[in-house]
Design a protein around this motif. Structure first.
Motif, PDB file in Angstrom:
ATOM      1  N   TYR A 197      -3.131   6.222  -3.080  1.00 57.45           N
ATOM      2  CA  TYR A 197      -4.100   6.174  -4.161  1.00 57.45           C
ATOM      3  C   TYR A 197      -4.601   4.754  -4.334  1.00 57.45           C
ATOM      4  O   TYR A 197      -3.838   3.796  -4.170  1.00 57.45           O
ATOM      5  CB  TYR A 197      -3.485   6.678  -5.480  1.00 57.45           C
ATOM      6  CG  TYR A 197      -3.445   8.179  -5.559  1.00 57.45           C
ATOM      7  CD1 TYR A 197      -4.503   8.880  -6.120  1.00 57.45           C
ATOM      8  CD2 TYR A 197      -2.381   8.889  -5.033  1.00 57.45           C
ATOM      9  CE1 TYR A 197      -4.487  10.259  -6.170  1.00 57.45           C
ATOM     10  CE2 TYR A 197      -2.355  10.271  -5.074  1.00 57.45           C
ATOM     11  CZ  TYR A 197      -3.413  10.951  -5.647  1.00 57.45           C
ATOM     12  OH  TYR A 197      -3.410  12.314  -5.681  1.00 57.45           O
ATOM     13  N   PRO A 198      -5.881   4.592  -4.684  1.00 62.55           N
ATOM     14  CA  PRO A 198      -6.418   3.244  -4.887  1.00 62.55           C
ATOM     15  C   PRO A 198      -5.874   2.617  -6.163  1.00 62.55           C
ATOM     16  O   PRO A 198      -5.422   3.310  -7.080  1.00 62.55           O
ATOM     17  CB  PRO A 198      -7.936   3.470  -4.969  1.00 62.55           C
ATOM     18  CG  PRO A 198      -8.098   4.891  -5.385  1.00 62.55           C
ATOM     19  CD  PRO A 198      -6.926   5.627  -4.810  1.00 62.55           C
ATOM     20  N   LYS A 199      -5.920   1.290  -6.207  1.00 58.52           N
ATOM     21  CA  LYS A 199      -5.449   0.570  -7.376  1.00 58.52           C
ATOM     22  C   LYS A 199      -6.307   0.942  -8.585  1.00 58.52           C
ATOM     23  O   LYS A 199      -7.522   1.042  -8.513  1.00 58.52           O
ATOM     24  CB  LYS A 199      -5.537  -0.934  -7.128  1.00 58.52           C
ATOM     25  CG  LYS A 199      -4.782  -1.772  -8.146  1.00 58.52           C
ATOM     26  CD  LYS A 199      -4.745  -3.229  -7.728  1.00 58.52           C
ATOM     27  CE  LYS A 199      -3.925  -4.055  -8.715  1.00 58.52           C
ATOM     28  NZ  LYS A 199      -3.852  -5.478  -8.300  1.00 58.52           N
ATOM     29  N   GLY A 200      -5.664   1.166  -9.712  1.00 57.31           N
ATOM     30  CA  GLY A 200      -6.367   1.602 -10.914  1.00 57.31           C
ATOM     31  C   GLY A 200      -6.263   3.087 -11.164  1.00 57.31           C
ATOM     32  O   GLY A 200      -6.643   3.560 -12.234  1.00 57.31           O
ATOM     33  N   GLN A 201      -5.770   3.846 -10.182  1.00 58.94           N
ATOM     34  CA  GLN A 201      -5.595   5.291 -10.345  1.00 58.94           C
ATOM     35  C   GLN A 201      -4.136   5.689 -10.165  1.00 58.94           C
ATOM     36  O   GLN A 201      -3.835   6.776  -9.697  1.00 58.94           O
ATOM     37  CB  GLN A 201      -6.475   6.048  -9.344  1.00 58.94           C
ATOM     38  CG  GLN A 201      -7.951   5.816  -9.521  1.00 58.94           C
ATOM     39  CD  GLN A 201      -8.780   6.662  -8.575  1.00 58.94           C
ATOM     40  OE1 GLN A 201      -8.282   7.589  -7.946  1.00 58.94           O
ATOM     41  NE2 GLN A 201     -10.056   6.345  -8.477  1.00 58.94           N
TER      42      GLN A 201
ATOM     43  N   ASP B  36      -5.122   5.337   5.778  1.00 65.50           N
ATOM     44  CA  ASP B  36      -5.302   4.852   7.136  1.00 65.50           C
ATOM     45  C   ASP B  36      -5.806   6.003   8.012  1.00 65.50           C
ATOM     46  O   ASP B  36      -5.198   7.082   8.020  1.00 65.50           O
ATOM     47  CB  ASP B  36      -3.980   4.308   7.686  1.00 65.50           C
ATOM     48  CG  ASP B  36      -4.132   3.734   9.078  1.00 65.50           C
ATOM     49  OD1 ASP B  36      -4.693   2.641   9.196  1.00 65.50           O
ATOM     50  OD2 ASP B  36      -3.689   4.404  10.036  1.00 65.50           O
ATOM     51  N   PRO B  37      -6.893   5.816   8.748  1.00 58.09           N
ATOM     52  CA  PRO B  37      -7.441   6.934   9.540  1.00 58.09           C
ATOM     53  C   PRO B  37      -6.533   7.379  10.669  1.00 58.09           C
ATOM     54  O   PRO B  37      -6.667   8.503  11.156  1.00 58.09           O
ATOM     55  CB  PRO B  37      -8.763   6.365  10.084  1.00 58.09           C
ATOM     56  CG  PRO B  37      -8.604   4.889  10.024  1.00 58.09           C
ATOM     57  CD  PRO B  37      -7.714   4.604   8.855  1.00 58.09           C
ATOM     58  N   ALA B  38      -5.598   6.530  11.082  1.00 58.97           N
ATOM     59  CA  ALA B  38      -4.730   6.884  12.206  1.00 58.97           C
ATOM     60  C   ALA B  38      -3.442   7.544  11.738  1.00 58.97           C
ATOM     61  O   ALA B  38      -3.081   8.629  12.197  1.00 58.97           O
ATOM     62  CB  ALA B  38      -4.419   5.641  13.032  1.00 58.97           C
ATOM     63  N   THR B  39      -2.733   6.898  10.800  1.00 59.59           N
ATOM     64  CA  THR B  39      -1.410   7.393  10.410  1.00 59.59           C
ATOM     65  C   THR B  39      -1.286   7.677   8.916  1.00 59.59           C
ATOM     66  O   THR B  39      -0.183   7.893   8.419  1.00 59.59           O
ATOM     67  CB  THR B  39      -0.326   6.377  10.802  1.00 59.59           C
ATOM     68  OG1 THR B  39      -0.582   5.137  10.130  1.00 59.59           O
ATOM     69  CG2 THR B  39      -0.302   6.150  12.300  1.00 59.59           C
ATOM     70  N   TYR B  40      -2.392   7.674   8.166  1.00 53.99           N
ATOM     71  CA  TYR B  40      -2.429   7.966   6.738  1.00 53.99           C
ATOM     72  C   TYR B  40      -1.840   6.823   5.909  1.00 53.99           C
ATOM     73  O   TYR B  40      -2.483   6.335   4.980  1.00 53.99           O
ATOM     74  CB  TYR B  40      -1.695   9.282   6.435  1.00 53.99           C
ATOM     75  CG  TYR B  40      -1.777   9.708   4.981  1.00 53.99           C
ATOM     76  CD1 TYR B  40      -2.989  10.091   4.428  1.00 53.99           C
ATOM     77  CD2 TYR B  40      -0.661   9.735   4.169  1.00 53.99           C
ATOM     78  CE1 TYR B  40      -3.077  10.484   3.098  1.00 53.99           C
ATOM     79  CE2 TYR B  40      -0.739  10.131   2.844  1.00 53.99           C
ATOM     80  CZ  TYR B  40      -1.948  10.501   2.316  1.00 53.99           C
ATOM     81  OH  TYR B  40      -2.031  10.886   1.004  1.00 53.99           O
TER      82      TYR B  40
ATOM     83  N   THR C 186       5.954  -5.173  -2.515  1.00 56.49           N
ATOM     84  CA  THR C 186       4.717  -5.837  -2.918  1.00 56.49           C
ATOM     85  C   THR C 186       3.908  -4.886  -3.765  1.00 56.49           C
ATOM     86  O   THR C 186       4.217  -3.700  -3.889  1.00 56.49           O
ATOM     87  CB  THR C 186       3.891  -6.232  -1.677  1.00 56.49           C
ATOM     88  OG1 THR C 186       3.512  -5.045  -1.023  1.00 56.49           O
ATOM     89  CG2 THR C 186       4.701  -7.108  -0.739  1.00 56.49           C
ATOM     90  N   ASP C 187       2.816  -5.440  -4.370  1.00 59.12           N
ATOM     91  CA  ASP C 187       2.010  -4.597  -5.241  1.00 59.12           C
ATOM     92  C   ASP C 187       1.144  -3.618  -4.465  1.00 59.12           C
ATOM     93  O   ASP C 187       0.352  -2.903  -5.050  1.00 59.12           O
ATOM     94  CB  ASP C 187       1.115  -5.467  -6.125  1.00 59.12           C
ATOM     95  CG  ASP C 187       0.168  -6.338  -5.307  1.00 59.12           C
ATOM     96  OD1 ASP C 187      -0.690  -6.993  -5.926  1.00 59.12           O
ATOM     97  OD2 ASP C 187       0.302  -6.371  -4.071  1.00 59.12           O
ATOM     98  N   ARG C 188       1.301  -3.580  -3.150  1.00 64.27           N
ATOM     99  CA  ARG C 188       0.578  -2.602  -2.341  1.00 64.27           C
ATOM    100  C   ARG C 188       1.311  -1.290  -2.210  1.00 64.27           C
ATOM    101  O   ARG C 188       0.786  -0.340  -1.638  1.00 64.27           O
ATOM    102  CB  ARG C 188       0.269  -3.159  -0.954  1.00 64.27           C
ATOM    103  CG  ARG C 188      -0.796  -4.222  -0.957  1.00 64.27           C
ATOM    104  CD  ARG C 188      -1.016  -4.737   0.449  1.00 64.27           C
ATOM    105  NE  ARG C 188      -1.390  -3.649   1.354  1.00 64.27           N
ATOM    106  CZ  ARG C 188      -2.606  -3.159   1.451  1.00 64.27           C
ATOM    107  NH1 ARG C 188      -3.583  -3.642   0.698  1.00 64.27           N
ATOM    108  NH2 ARG C 188      -2.886  -2.190   2.310  1.00 64.27           N
ATOM    109  N   ALA C 189       2.557  -1.231  -2.697  1.00 60.74           N
ATOM    110  CA  ALA C 189       3.324   0.011  -2.607  1.00 60.74           C
ATOM    111  C   ALA C 189       3.912   0.324  -3.960  1.00 60.74           C
ATOM    112  O   ALA C 189       4.371  -0.562  -4.653  1.00 60.74           O
ATOM    113  CB  ALA C 189       4.445  -0.123  -1.569  1.00 60.74           C
TER     114      ALA C 189
ATOM    115  N   GLN D 287       1.627   4.779  -1.980  1.00 68.08           N
ATOM    116  CA  GLN D 287       1.098   3.498  -1.535  1.00 68.08           C
ATOM    117  C   GLN D 287      -0.273   3.287  -2.152  1.00 68.08           C
ATOM    118  O   GLN D 287      -1.100   4.196  -2.166  1.00 68.08           O
ATOM    119  CB  GLN D 287       0.997   3.430  -0.010  1.00 68.08           C
ATOM    120  CG  GLN D 287       0.537   2.064   0.475  1.00 68.08           C
ATOM    121  CD  GLN D 287       0.274   2.042   1.962  1.00 68.08           C
ATOM    122  OE1 GLN D 287       0.132   3.086   2.571  1.00 68.08           O
ATOM    123  NE2 GLN D 287       0.209   0.855   2.536  1.00 68.08           N
ATOM    124  N   MET D 288      -0.504   2.085  -2.659  1.00 71.48           N
ATOM    125  CA  MET D 288      -1.801   1.755  -3.228  1.00 71.48           C
ATOM    126  C   MET D 288      -2.633   1.053  -2.161  1.00 71.48           C
ATOM    127  O   MET D 288      -2.289  -0.049  -1.721  1.00 71.48           O
ATOM    128  CB  MET D 288      -1.641   0.863  -4.457  1.00 71.48           C
ATOM    129  CG  MET D 288      -1.143   1.592  -5.688  1.00 71.48           C
ATOM    130  SD  MET D 288      -1.248   0.608  -7.182  1.00 71.48           S
ATOM    131  CE  MET D 288      -0.117  -0.732  -6.795  1.00 71.48           C
TER     132      MET D 288
END
Length: 504
Positions: free
Chosen positions: A94-98, A132-136, A21-24, A126-127
């Motif tokens: 990294y956030p989307k756009g970077q 994630d504060p628990a597992t990055y 997906t576009d999240r990774a 991963q975008m």
């Protein structure tokens, strides 16, 4: 596990990325030389400017390991880092756009890992807006990472940002291999490359500052507490300790060692201050060569002064500041200081520990900011270095940008870089291009004596003549019956020293 070519790895991972997906987003690094450390040391490089490079020979030489051979004659020679290379997988968020910035940072992390002596097998990004504060990575992506690590046979995972102690523990528990972060890799490189007594102390202090909140206990073996009666499950008489667990003991020892290191580093400060005070008292201008790591600062210093400073196509090859004397065409002396390179997300422990190097930048009369012209994102490198210069309270010092390695770029890239920094100089420490222009700008921008004097110095005062040649600009020298007639230009601070010899 069979060895794949870099093309095979690229094809395999890109095909896998197409199904995500576009999240990774997946970014791949070959198991050979990382892109950030591409071999660009062409055969046309005149190595005479780099000196004998004995430090480099020591660093890469083979080391004999005694007691390994079963033959009558020991012919086994191995290099310690080649006996067991760590196989690592890189991860980043990294956030989307970077995405482009993220890929550049991951390539740099791959170069850092290779400099530290590891082999990069793969890298995944991963975008998401925030780690994630628990597992990055998040629980689902962490499971995918575990499967990838198992498939590749990796033994280490390296995160592109600094992990909190809880994130590191959670990842290790899930992935079942060692997990470290970018800061740990940089500290490891520094510990390998530090040579001077002060440099080693600074690195050890930074390592302990990083280690202290990350100590981790492993079950009952970490406990030193005992008590109670034997029948109640206690160890009985003679076993009651001070009530301090092993992890508490480690923390106390680390704090004690850190206090000792701080005292040692503080004790070395007067020697540095004395050297700088001598240069200031003798009115010798200082030029600091600073910039991003692996930008070519040491090569530039060697080209100008033939200093013989260690040059290596690796990140953080230089850790100890080197001071060399140089001279302008009109005879004015000045010092060139080669400083440690900077890097994005530089650990704050290192910024504080390497305060001595930053002090050299803060006390300079001119900063020569060397930038790698062949880097895909030179603008971010410039921002990173200027941020560190700002932390050193040196933003008001004159700066000259020098785009090094310009023999590796084309005309279009030169136009883009010219738009980025219109007053920059294009140079190449390898070919010598632009070096004369760099020297000319240094001569123009360092402090220049501007008070004209007509002096008649008695012949028995040769010390004054020598001092004038060292501190002033000598326009003319004539020899008369009464002494040496000299037309010079001096600084205002030096006027009292020569006033008694002023002649009409």
């Amino acid at each position: 596990m069979t060895t794949e070519s870099s093309d095979d790895i690229v094809d395999r991972v890109l095909s896998r990325a197409a199904e995500k997906t576009d999240r990774a987003r997946v970014s791949v690094f070959s198991s050979g030389k990382a892109q950030a450390l591409d071999d660009s040391s062409g055969s046309d490089h005149d190595r005479s400017f780099d000196g004998e490079q004995q430090d480099l020979a020591d660093r890469i030489s083979l080391r004999r390991v005694q007691g390994l051979s079963t033959e009558l004659e020991d012919v086994t020679e191995v290099e310690y880092r080649q006996v067991r290379l760590e196989n690592v997988v890189l991860i980043g968020v990294y956030p989307k756009g970077q995405v482009e910035d993220g890929e550049n940072s991951m390539r740099e992390l791959a170069a850092l890992c290779e400099t530290a002596g590891a082999q990069v097998l793969d890298g995944v990004m991963q975008m998401r807006p925030m780690p994630d504060p628990a597992t990055y990575l998040g629980r689902g992506k962490t499971q995918e990472l575990r499967d990838l690590v198992a498939a590749l046979g990796a033994d280490t995972v390296v995160a592109d940002t600094e992990l909190s102690p809880s994130q590191r523990r959670a990842l290790e528990d899930e992935v079942k291999v060692k997990v470290i972060d970018r800061t740990a890799v940089i500290l490891d490189i520094f510990s390998q490359h530090a040579k001077s007594r002060e440099g080693k102390a600074q690195v050890e202090l930074a390592q302990m500052q990083y280690m202290l909140p990350r100590l981790r206990g492993w079950g009952e073996s970490m406990s030193r507490q005992a008590g109670g009666q034997v029948g109640s499950g206690g160890a009985g008489m003679g076993s009651r300790g001070p009530g301090e667990t092993k992890i508490e003991l480690d923390r106390r020892r680390i704090n004690t060692r850190m206090a000792k290191l701080r005292k040692q580093i503080e004790a070395m400060k007067p020697a540095r201050d004395t050297k700088r005070a001598n240069r200031k008292r003798n009115s010798i201008p200082s030029v600091a060569i600073t910039g991003y790591t692996n930008a070519g600062k040491s090569s530039l210093l060697n080209r100008i002064t033939r200093a013989g400073v260690l040059v290596e196509n690796a990140l953080f090859a230089t850790l100890d500041a080197t001071v060399r004397q140089a001279q302008t065409e009109d005879g004015r002396n000045y010092t060139l200081v080669d400083t440690v390179g900077f890097v994005r997300n530089l650990p704050h422990q290192l910024v504080e520990a390497f305060r001595s190097t930053i002090e050299e930048v803060a006390d300079a009369d001119l900063i020569v900011h060397v930038v790698d012209a062949s880097h895909p994102d030179p603008a971010s490198q410039i921002r990173t270095v200027r941020d560190v210069i700002g932390e050193a309270e040196a933003s008001d010092i004159p700066e000259q940008i020098v785009f090094n390695k310009c023999d590796l770029i084309d005309d279009n890239t030169r136009l883009l870089l010219r738009g980025l920094e219109p007053s920059a100089i294009f140079a190449s420490a390898r070919t010598g291009e632009g070096i004369d222009e760099v020297l000319q700008v240094i001569a123009e921008r360092i402090p220049t004596p501007d008070v004209p004097l007509n002096l008649l110095v008695p012949y028995e005062r040769g010390d004054v003549v020598s001092s004038l040649h060292a501190k002033a600009v000598v326009d003319s020298t004539d020899y008369e019956e009464g002494g040496t007639r000299m037309h010079v230009r001096v600084k205002h601070a030096d006027l009292p020293q020569f006033e008694e010899f002023v002649s009409a």
